[in-house]
Design an enzyme around this catalytic site. Structure first.
Site, PDB file in Angstrom:
ATOM      1  NE  ARG A  34     -12.594 -53.898 -14.482  1.00  0.00           N
ATOM      2  CZ  ARG A  34     -11.576 -53.990 -15.322  1.00  0.00           C
ATOM      3  NH1 ARG A  34     -10.355 -54.180 -14.868  1.00  0.00           N
ATOM      4  NH2 ARG A  34     -11.779 -53.896 -16.619  1.00  0.00           N
ATOM      5  CE  LYS A 199       0.896 -49.542 -27.933  1.00  0.00           C
ATOM      6  NZ  LYS A 199       1.267 -50.903 -27.485  1.00  0.00           N
ATOM      7  N   GLY A 352     -12.433 -49.661 -18.623  1.00  0.00           N
ATOM      8  CA  GLY A 352     -11.021 -49.280 -18.622  1.00  0.00           C
ATOM      9  C   GLY A 352     -10.761 -47.844 -18.228  1.00  0.00           C
ATOM     10  N   GLY A 376     -11.722 -53.985 -22.776  1.00  0.00           N
ATOM     11  CA  GLY A 376     -11.460 -54.925 -23.869  1.00  0.00           C
ATOM     12  C   GLY A 376     -12.681 -55.770 -24.203  1.00  0.00           C
TER      13      GLY A 376
HETATM   14  C1  3PG Z   1      -9.216 -55.746 -17.731  1.00  0.00           C
HETATM   15  O1  3PG Z   1      -8.590 -55.104 -16.892  1.00  0.00           O
HETATM   16  O2  3PG Z   1      -9.511 -55.295 -18.854  1.00  0.00           O
HETATM   17  C2  3PG Z   1      -9.732 -57.095 -17.378  1.00  0.00           C
HETATM   18  O3  3PG Z   1      -9.635 -57.308 -16.004  1.00  0.00           O
HETATM   19  C3  3PG Z   1      -8.969 -58.135 -18.163  1.00  0.00           C
HETATM   20  O4  3PG Z   1      -7.604 -58.041 -17.892  1.00  0.00           O
HETATM   21  P1  3PG Z   1      -6.540 -58.447 -19.010  1.00  0.00           P
HETATM   22  O5  3PG Z   1      -6.642 -57.435 -20.100  1.00  0.00           O
HETATM   23  O6  3PG Z   1      -5.197 -58.452 -18.327  1.00  0.00           O
HETATM   24  O7  3PG Z   1      -6.935 -59.828 -19.494  1.00  0.00           O
END
Ligand code: 3PG
Ligand code: MG
Length: 395
Positions: A34, A199, A352, A376
């Protein structure tokens, strides 16, 4: 969406919301993907003579200062990648932040401390969030939204600050959105989605939406056991979300009605315990012993999934097929990744853990059309949700 080319940044202080949420082992960054992805936008601003103030979050410190989540190691790594010093402010909007940004010259870069040390960042109260956003906005004249991984969060730095300053989307956000648009608007077919991870409850929305779009949906990882159970099979001590069985039965029915090929594991590596060196055997997915837990998809499933990917024209993959952090249980995730690399389809790895797996397993990053920085965020985009951070940039 306005882009960097629409902002005149020379000699001006620009606040960049980046996603620098990287995994740390103590103070060691274990995957700097990132940070690397954030460099081009920052570099462009540097080259154009801006005074660049970067802000970001790390982990979930929940509104309290906790040095375990300090961005300090990230400032060092960012400096190495940029090839110039990155000044680090020891707070977010306090004395240190103000003096740090005031001392910036054209082409210099500063990083503020973790946004989530401030309760205003994530507050659900619009006034509290707005108050913090105002303090952040006071540190700069212009705003660039480039933290793609956080655009699904209605947080001050993502959602409120762009309402207070002239703003544009950074190059990373533009690139990510272009890829997601391609997946949602007119994917070349067959369109195959591979979902994994622990999950099923995290992916209900996206599964519901994808069942109306895809030709095939391959399911592995921990969430597959809830599907197997919903089909009436025993899953032993494998991960199981009993409260999701009705939902999952609904998905199985809908897939059948719509003619979507929903593909589940046919064999698994069943281990006696959750450990890197756990004793394990390959068993049929319909015959997992009561005292075993499935930690990876088995060899027949790897072949089956590879065959379902072979003629794909578009592939989106999110979530590992097993516990890839343990070498013995990384083979299923590797097999899916290799099938994507071998494919000449448009292949997207959705952020992720799957992006981390690609790097950890040392697969060639250029073997994929796109590796997203947002897990996410990309799932919520594919679910068809409005993402607060993108909406704010579009205004
Ligand atoms: C992530 O790691 O998916 C993003 O940086 C967002 O982080 P968060 O899910 O803690 O909001
Ligand atoms: Mg490829």
């Amino acid at each position: 969406m306005r882009t960097l080319d629409d902002l005149d940044v020379k000699g001006r202080r620009v606040l960049v919301r980046a996603d620098l949420n990287v995994p740390l082992d103590g103070e060691t960054i274990t995957d700097d993907g990132r940070i690397r992805a954030s460099v081009p936008t920052i570099k462009t601003l540097v080259d154009r003579g801006a005074q660049v103030v970067v802000c970001a979050h790390l982990g979930r410190p929940k509104g309290k200062v906790d040095q375990k989540y300090s961005l300090k190691p990230v400032a060092v790594r960012l400096g190495q990648l940029l090839g110039q010093d990155v000044a680090f402010a020891a707070d977010v909007v306090g004395e240190s932040a103000r003096s740090t940004v005031e001392s910036l010259q054209e082409g210099q870069v500063a990083l503020l401390e973790n946004l989530r040390f401030e309760p205003g960042e994530e507050s659900k109260d619009d006034t509290v969030r707005g108050e913090f956003a105002r303090k952040l906005a006071e540190l700069a004249e212009l705003y660039v939204g480039d933290g793609f991984g956080a655009v699904h969060r209605k947080h001050a730095s993502v959602y409120d600050v762009p309402k207070l300053l002239p703003h544009a989307a950074g190059g990373l956000v533009v690139a990510e959105v272009e890829v997601l648009r391609k997946l949602t608007e007119s994917p070349e077919r067959p369109y195959v989605v591979v979902l994994g991870g622990a999950k099923v409850s995290d992916k209900l929305g996206v599964i519901a939406n994808l069942l109306t779009k895809v030709d095939r949906l391959l399911i592995g990882g921990g969430m597959a056991y809830t599907f197997l159970k919903a089909q009436g099979h025993e899953v032993g001590r494998s991960l199981l979300q009993s409260d999701q069985l009705d939902q999952v039965r609904g998905f199985l029915n809908e897939a059948a009605q719509r003619g979507v090929d929903l593909v589940l594991p046919v064999d698994v590596l069943a281990a006696v315990t959750f450990a890197s060196d756990a004793e394990h055997d390959v068993v049929d997915a319909t015959a997992i012993p009561a005292d075993r837990e499935g930690l990876d998809i088995g060899p027949k499933t790897r072949e089956l999934f590879a065959s379902k990917l072979a003629d794909a024209r578009t592939v989106f993959w999110n979530g590992p097929m097993g516990v890839f952090e343990f070498d013995a249980f990384s083979g299923g995730t590797r097999a899916v990744a290799e099938a994507l690399v071998a494919s000449d389809a448009f292949t997207v790895v959705g952020g992720g853990d799957s992006a981390a797996a690609v790097r950890r397993l040392e697969l060639p990053e250029d073997g994929f059309s796109h590796i997203s920085t947002g897990g996410g965020a990309s799932l919520e985009y594919l679910e068809g949700k409005a993402l607060p951070g993108l909406a704010a940039l579009e205004d």
